[in-house]
Design a protein around this motif. Structure first.
Motif, PDB file in Angstrom:
ATOM      1  N   PRO A   1       0.804  -1.235   0.000  1.00 61.70           N
ATOM      2  CA  PRO A   1       0.000   0.000   0.000  1.00 61.70           C
ATOM      3  C   PRO A   1       0.830   1.276   0.000  1.00 61.70           C
ATOM      4  O   PRO A   1       0.468   2.250  -0.673  1.00 61.70           O
ATOM      5  CB  PRO A   1      -0.833  -0.138   1.284  1.00 61.70           C
ATOM      6  CG  PRO A   1      -0.963  -1.611   1.489  1.00 61.70           C
ATOM      7  CD  PRO A   1       0.349  -2.185   1.043  1.00 61.70           C
TER       8      PRO A   1
ATOM      9  N   ARG B   1     -12.852   7.265  -7.931  1.00 61.95           N
ATOM     10  CA  ARG B   1     -12.641   5.835  -7.728  1.00 61.95           C
ATOM     11  C   ARG B   1     -13.966   5.088  -7.738  1.00 61.95           C
ATOM     12  O   ARG B   1     -14.064   3.982  -8.287  1.00 61.95           O
ATOM     13  CB  ARG B   1     -11.884   5.568  -6.423  1.00 61.95           C
ATOM     14  CG  ARG B   1     -11.560   4.111  -6.212  1.00 61.95           C
ATOM     15  CD  ARG B   1     -10.600   3.878  -5.056  1.00 61.95           C
ATOM     16  NE  ARG B   1      -9.289   4.448  -5.314  1.00 61.95           N
ATOM     17  CZ  ARG B   1      -8.179   4.094  -4.657  1.00 61.95           C
ATOM     18  NH1 ARG B   1      -8.238   3.185  -3.705  1.00 61.95           N
ATOM     19  NH2 ARG B   1      -7.033   4.668  -4.936  1.00 61.95           N
TER      20      ARG B   1
ATOM     21  N   GLN C   1      -4.872  -4.760  -8.840  1.00 58.95           N
ATOM     22  CA  GLN C   1      -6.130  -4.009  -8.905  1.00 58.95           C
ATOM     23  C   GLN C   1      -6.027  -2.626  -8.269  1.00 58.95           C
ATOM     24  O   GLN C   1      -6.662  -1.664  -8.731  1.00 58.95           O
ATOM     25  CB  GLN C   1      -7.267  -4.809  -8.269  1.00 58.95           C
ATOM     26  CG  GLN C   1      -7.075  -5.152  -6.811  1.00 58.95           C
ATOM     27  CD  GLN C   1      -8.170  -6.082  -6.291  1.00 58.95           C
ATOM     28  OE1 GLN C   1      -9.275  -5.642  -5.975  1.00 58.95           O
ATOM     29  NE2 GLN C   1      -7.880  -7.371  -6.231  1.00 58.95           N
ATOM     30  N   ASN C   2      -5.226  -2.479  -7.227  1.00 58.55           N
ATOM     31  CA  ASN C   2      -5.127  -1.171  -6.584  1.00 58.55           C
ATOM     32  C   ASN C   2      -4.321  -0.177  -7.419  1.00 58.55           C
ATOM     33  O   ASN C   2      -4.509   1.040  -7.292  1.00 58.55           O
ATOM     34  CB  ASN C   2      -4.541  -1.311  -5.181  1.00 58.55           C
ATOM     35  CG  ASN C   2      -5.536  -1.926  -4.214  1.00 58.55           C
ATOM     36  OD1 ASN C   2      -6.743  -1.719  -4.338  1.00 58.55           O
ATOM     37  ND2 ASN C   2      -5.051  -2.707  -3.266  1.00 58.55           N
TER      38      ASN C   2
ATOM     39  N   GLU D   1     -15.056   2.021 -10.110  1.00 56.93           N
ATOM     40  CA  GLU D   1     -15.477   0.759  -9.508  1.00 56.93           C
ATOM     41  C   GLU D   1     -16.835   0.312 -10.034  1.00 56.93           C
ATOM     42  O   GLU D   1     -17.052  -0.870 -10.336  1.00 56.93           O
ATOM     43  CB  GLU D   1     -15.531   0.909  -7.988  1.00 56.93           C
ATOM     44  CG  GLU D   1     -15.279  -0.356  -7.223  1.00 56.93           C
ATOM     45  CD  GLU D   1     -13.808  -0.742  -7.202  1.00 56.93           C
ATOM     46  OE1 GLU D   1     -13.533  -1.953  -7.214  1.00 56.93           O
ATOM     47  OE2 GLU D   1     -12.949   0.138  -7.181  1.00 56.93           O
TER      48      GLU D   1
ATOM     49  N   ARG E   1      -6.911   1.032  -9.837  1.00 53.96           N
ATOM     50  CA  ARG E   1      -7.773   2.018  -9.171  1.00 53.96           C
ATOM     51  C   ARG E   1      -7.075   3.374  -9.086  1.00 53.96           C
ATOM     52  O   ARG E   1      -7.706   4.419  -9.281  1.00 53.96           O
ATOM     53  CB  ARG E   1      -8.152   1.519  -7.785  1.00 53.96           C
ATOM     54  CG  ARG E   1      -9.103   0.324  -7.795  1.00 53.96           C
ATOM     55  CD  ARG E   1      -9.490  -0.078  -6.381  1.00 53.96           C
ATOM     56  NE  ARG E   1     -10.512  -1.107  -6.389  1.00 53.96           N
ATOM     57  CZ  ARG E   1     -10.299  -2.381  -6.022  1.00 53.96           C
ATOM     58  NH1 ARG E   1      -9.090  -2.760  -5.630  1.00 53.96           N
ATOM     59  NH2 ARG E   1     -11.281  -3.252  -6.056  1.00 53.96           N
TER      60      ARG E   1
ATOM     61  N   ARG F   1       0.531   4.204  -2.853  1.00 52.02           N
ATOM     62  CA  ARG F   1       0.213   5.592  -2.510  1.00 52.02           C
ATOM     63  C   ARG F   1       1.264   6.546  -3.063  1.00 52.02           C
ATOM     64  O   ARG F   1       0.957   7.671  -3.466  1.00 52.02           O
ATOM     65  CB  ARG F   1       0.104   5.754  -0.993  1.00 52.02           C
ATOM     66  CG  ARG F   1      -1.159   5.163  -0.386  1.00 52.02           C
ATOM     67  CD  ARG F   1      -1.361   5.654   1.034  1.00 52.02           C
ATOM     68  NE  ARG F   1      -0.264   5.258   1.912  1.00 52.02           N
ATOM     69  CZ  ARG F   1      -0.231   4.123   2.606  1.00 52.02           C
ATOM     70  NH1 ARG F   1      -1.246   3.253   2.510  1.00 52.02           N
ATOM     71  NH2 ARG F   1       0.786   3.836   3.391  1.00 52.02           N
TER      72      ARG F   1
END
Length: 399
Positions: free
Chosen positions: A109, A272, A352-353, A276, A356, A113
């Motif tokens: 994460p 986002r 996937q993040n 989604e 996003r 970021r």
């Protein structure tokens, strides 16, 4: 073609003559998937000698029960060829967990970021010239251009030859279907593109990016170099096409739902959520297959025998009215948690993040810079045995 009947040979399953890899099905899957959902929880597809599930409950459960529903024998309609090296998509535990740990450690994460500022700057540079410029192609000018720039940059892939990434992805996802014209067409250019891609996965080829970090983490965990190269490829291929199609679908839904565009315009932090919901409704990845490791009852009276292949309709599950209110509506206020657009469970998309984050930057900047977005022509879909998205999307982005 659309008939469904009960069969004595496959008790508890409804036989369907629908061909999920036909042009008719791939061009407009919604009504066909409704036919499958309405037929029952378990379908038998005699043309492919495989079961199918199209309802949310069964699909979601199968994706999460990785002990019962194996990926190791291939995630397409055909059995994975013997002798293929293992990869993160087509492997089972304990190997899959070992491979997944590498991706998770690299794509943590904090790292993701840290991409925001770079992605945001790239999005601004891409979008600003398009605002007020007249009709543009939402696919070529945005949905492809952005991921094809920032994602390979992140991995560390050299800039020349990046068009091979698209050809390699086309071959990969079309190969999950039968030997039809789409797969045959992809096989014309795919092998050369795969060769180029494989060169980019070598140690040192991505010296300043995520690719090299994957090699370092994999070596620390005692994984062979060839496995590490597969992990780099396993990030590049699904990390591009699925993101591109997801962005294209989001642009389409925003252009055709002005009320939802106004919600995003009023609050760009909904970017986002807008992405989604597009992934839920449009489902860039339409199908994946699994193989039952035991006799498993998926609904009362409906059992998949051990060793049988089952095709999971992710797109259908994401529009199942048994799970979603007004499932065919694009609603960025919807709570989309639980959708299977990125898979679910242990085999959910490891990138996937990042997708996003890319979408959040593109759609957020678009909402800040443009007064409106609308269609400027007829969209053209890109047919693929496993993916759903556009080849071209004429749009107008007004200042």
């Amino acid at each position: 073609m659309t008939s469904t009947t009960m069969t004595e040979d496959r008790p508890g399953a409804v036989t369907s003559q629908l061909d999920p890899y036909s042009d008719a099905f791939l061009s407009e899957p919604f009504s066909h998937e409704q036919t499958l959902r309405d037929a029952g929880p378990l379908i038998w597809l005699p043309q492919y000698g495989a079961y199918a599930m199209a309802r949310y409950d069964q699909v979601h459960h199968a994706l999460n029960d990785t002990d019962t529903f194996s990926s190791g024998k291939g995630v397409g309609i055909e059995t994975r060829p013997e002798g293929e090296p293992p990869n993160i998509l087509m492997s089972d535990d304990p190997l899959h967990s070992a491979l997944r740990r590498v991706h998770n450690k690299v794509l943590n994460p904090a790292y993701i970021r840290g991409l925001r500022a770079t992605f945001r700057e790239s999005a601004e540079g891409l979008i600003d010239p398009l605002v007020g410029a007249g009709p543009v192609d939402g696919i070529g000018d945005l949905a492809v251009a952005f991921p094809l720039s920032v994602f390979p940059d992140m991995v560390g892939v050299r800039k020349d030859g990046r068009e091979n990434l698209l050809k390699a992805a086309s071959l990969t996802f079309n190969s999950f279907g039968p030997q039809n014209r789409l797969r045959q067409a992809a096989q014309q250019e795919g092998p050369q593109a795969m060769g180029w891609l494989w060169e980019q996965t070598a140690p040192g080829a991505t010296a300043d990016g995520v690719g090299q970090h994957i090699h370092e983490v994999a070596a620390d965990q005692g994984l062979h170099e060839m496995i590490a190269r597969g992990l780099v490829a396993g990030l590049l291929i699904p990390g591009l096409d699925t993101t591109m199609h997801g962005l294209g679908l989001a642009l389409y839904y925003l252009a055709t739902n002005p009320d939802q565009w106004q919600l995003l315009k009023a609050d760009p932090s909904r970017a986002r959520a807008a992405f989604e919901e597009a992934v839920r409704l449009g489902s860039p990845v339409q199908t994946f297959a699994r193989v039952a490791t035991r006799d498993v009852e998926v609904a009362p009276g409906s059992t998949i025998p051990e060793g049988e292949r089952v095709l999971l309709f992710l797109g259908s599950a994401n529009r199942d009215p048994r799970r979603w209110d007004a499932p065919e509506a694009y609603d960025i206020s919807r709570v989309t948690s639980g959708h299977v657009g990125f898979g679910s469970g242990g085999h959910s998309c490891s990138g996937q993040n990042i997708a996003r984050m890319e979408a959040e930057c593109i759609l957020g900047v678009l909402a800040e810079r443009a007064s409106s977005i609308s269609l400027a022509g007829e969209p053209v879909y890109e047919l693929n045995n496993s993916l759903r998205g556009f080849r071209s999307l004429p749009i107008r982005i007004d200042a």
